[in-house]
Design a protein around this motif. Structure first.
Motif, PDB file in Angstrom:
ATOM      1  N   THR A  57      23.774  84.851  43.958  1.00  0.00           N
ATOM      2  CA  THR A  57      24.448  84.700  45.247  1.00  0.00           C
ATOM      3  C   THR A  57      25.920  85.060  45.091  1.00  0.00           C
ATOM      4  N   GLU A 106      28.226  85.673  50.216  1.00  0.00           N
ATOM      5  CA  GLU A 106      26.865  85.416  50.694  1.00  0.00           C
ATOM      6  C   GLU A 106      26.602  83.917  50.679  1.00  0.00           C
ATOM      7  N   ARG A 108      21.956  85.355  52.875  1.00  0.00           N
ATOM      8  CA  ARG A 108      22.566  85.973  54.054  1.00  0.00           C
ATOM      9  C   ARG A 108      24.055  86.175  53.782  1.00  0.00           C
ATOM     10  N   SER A 109      24.598  87.242  54.337  1.00  0.00           N
ATOM     11  CA  SER A 109      26.028  87.424  54.147  1.00  0.00           C
ATOM     12  C   SER A 109      26.789  86.495  55.100  1.00  0.00           C
ATOM     13  N   GLN A 140      19.942  94.076  56.314  1.00  0.00           N
ATOM     14  CA  GLN A 140      21.373  94.354  56.241  1.00  0.00           C
ATOM     15  C   GLN A 140      21.798  95.351  57.318  1.00  0.00           C
TER      16      GLN A 140
END
Lengths: 251, 89
Positions: free
Chosen positions: A88, A92, A248-249, B77
């Motif tokens: 990670t 993120e 997830r960003s 993404q």
């Protein structure tokens, strides 16, 4: 370079290559004939020398055991590399796993996939263990059996759920299995060295030809490889799945 | 037996060519899975069951699986980037 010029350069080169290839192939041995001295020697001597009926396993874990040790550590280091790359990142965060499309609940797999997967998990685990433990007798061994065992755990994800898969593969246990497998192989080799002979030399009693406990160090190395491969592939699966479902960003 | 070997050899050639000519990554991954399976079958028919087992497990299952997961991640993404473009915060 224009397409026409490229074609004009390609055609004579291709023609030359075809002619040379045809010339080389005309001198090749007939299809299906084998003229390898080393292979014939191994086919002849493996059973009396090592009490092992699967010559391929004897080559992998004994005659060329040093090469396989290197290969095992290639896998080990690759898995570590993947885990390092897929960790990670600072930008993120890990969320609860959910379907890719935003605002939509995860679609569960179809009933047929679930039934087939559930029915296959048990037999696949047994088959994997069978392949691992009988590598010295029949085709298979630690690598093949280990991958089969890992695919059985992937079925848990397909037929069950992501949470179930995480539940039956605790990260610590899987990590230790991989490490113990990789380290175990090196230690088995060290045992031969400590008893005064060469590293990885087969020093244990060879047992009876055709018995599960035959081959001296070969079944032990097979078991170690199985641990390293199963652990490695499950760690890879966990890393890839977490990356696709959980990470997830920050935004 | 030789006929069977020749048939599978041709199929391996065709599916290998298919993997190269297909340009869409998702279809390419699926085609590569078939290619791996056929290659394993060929190894088996050429009396190399040990290698066939490794090939089927790695080439037909593990590798396509990782490609599919990587594609799923990339798709997410891309979608997220497009979403951010539509609604600038």
């Amino acid at each position: 370079m224009t397409p026409a010029l490229r074609l004009r350069l390609f055609l004579p080169a291709a023609l030359l290559l075809t002619l040379l290839l045809a010339w080389a192939l005309s001198g090749a041995p007939r299809f299906g004939t084998f003229d390898g001295r080393y292979g014939q020697w191994l086919n002849h001597h493996t059973v009396p020398q090592r009490h092992v009926t699967d010559v391929v396993t004897a080559i992998n874990f004994d005659y060329r055991g040093w090469d396989t040790l290197g290969e095992e550590f290639i896998l080990f280091i690759s898995v570590i590399g993947v885990r390092l790359l897929l960790r990670t990142q600072r930008d993120e965060r890990e969320t609860r796993p959910r379907d890719q499309a935003p605002g939509r609940r995860a679609t569960s797999s179809s009933a047929s996939v679930r039934v087939l997967g559930l029915a296959l998990i048990g037999p696949l685990v047994l088959y994997g263990l069978d392949v691992v433990t009988h590598g010295q007798l029949t085709p298979g061994g630690g690598f093949q059996g280990g991958v089969v065992l890992a695919t059985a755990l992937w079925l848990v994800y397909l037929a069950g759920s992501y949470e179930t898969m995480l539940h039956v593969t605790p990260e610590t246990l899987v990590g230790w299995t991989e490490a113990a497998g990789a380290g175990g192989y090196a230690l088995i080799g060290l045992y031969g060295w400590l008893t005064g002979v060469a590293y990885l030399q087969n020093v244990l009693p060879l047992g009876q030809v055709g018995s599960v406990f035959s081959g001296g160090t070969i079944p032990l190395i097979s078991l170690a490889v199985a641990g390293a491969v199963t652990g490695g592939f499950v760690l890879l699966l966990r890393a890839f799945l977490a990356e696709a479902l959980q990470v997830r960003s920050r935004s | 037996m030789v006929l069977l070997q020749a048939m599978v050899l041709i199929l391996v050639g065709l599916s290998g060519a298919a993997v190269v000519t297909i340009r869409e990554p998702l279809r390419q991954g699926i085609a590569m899975s078939y290619y791996g399976l056929l290659l394993g079958l060929l190894f088996f028919l050429l009396q190399a069951p040990d290698v066939a087992m490794s090939q089927i497990a790695v080439g037909a299952v593990a590798l396509p699986f990782m490609i599919l997961l990587a594609l799923a991640r990339l798709k997410y993404q891309r979608e997220q980037r497009e979403r951010q473009k539509e609604t600038p915060s």
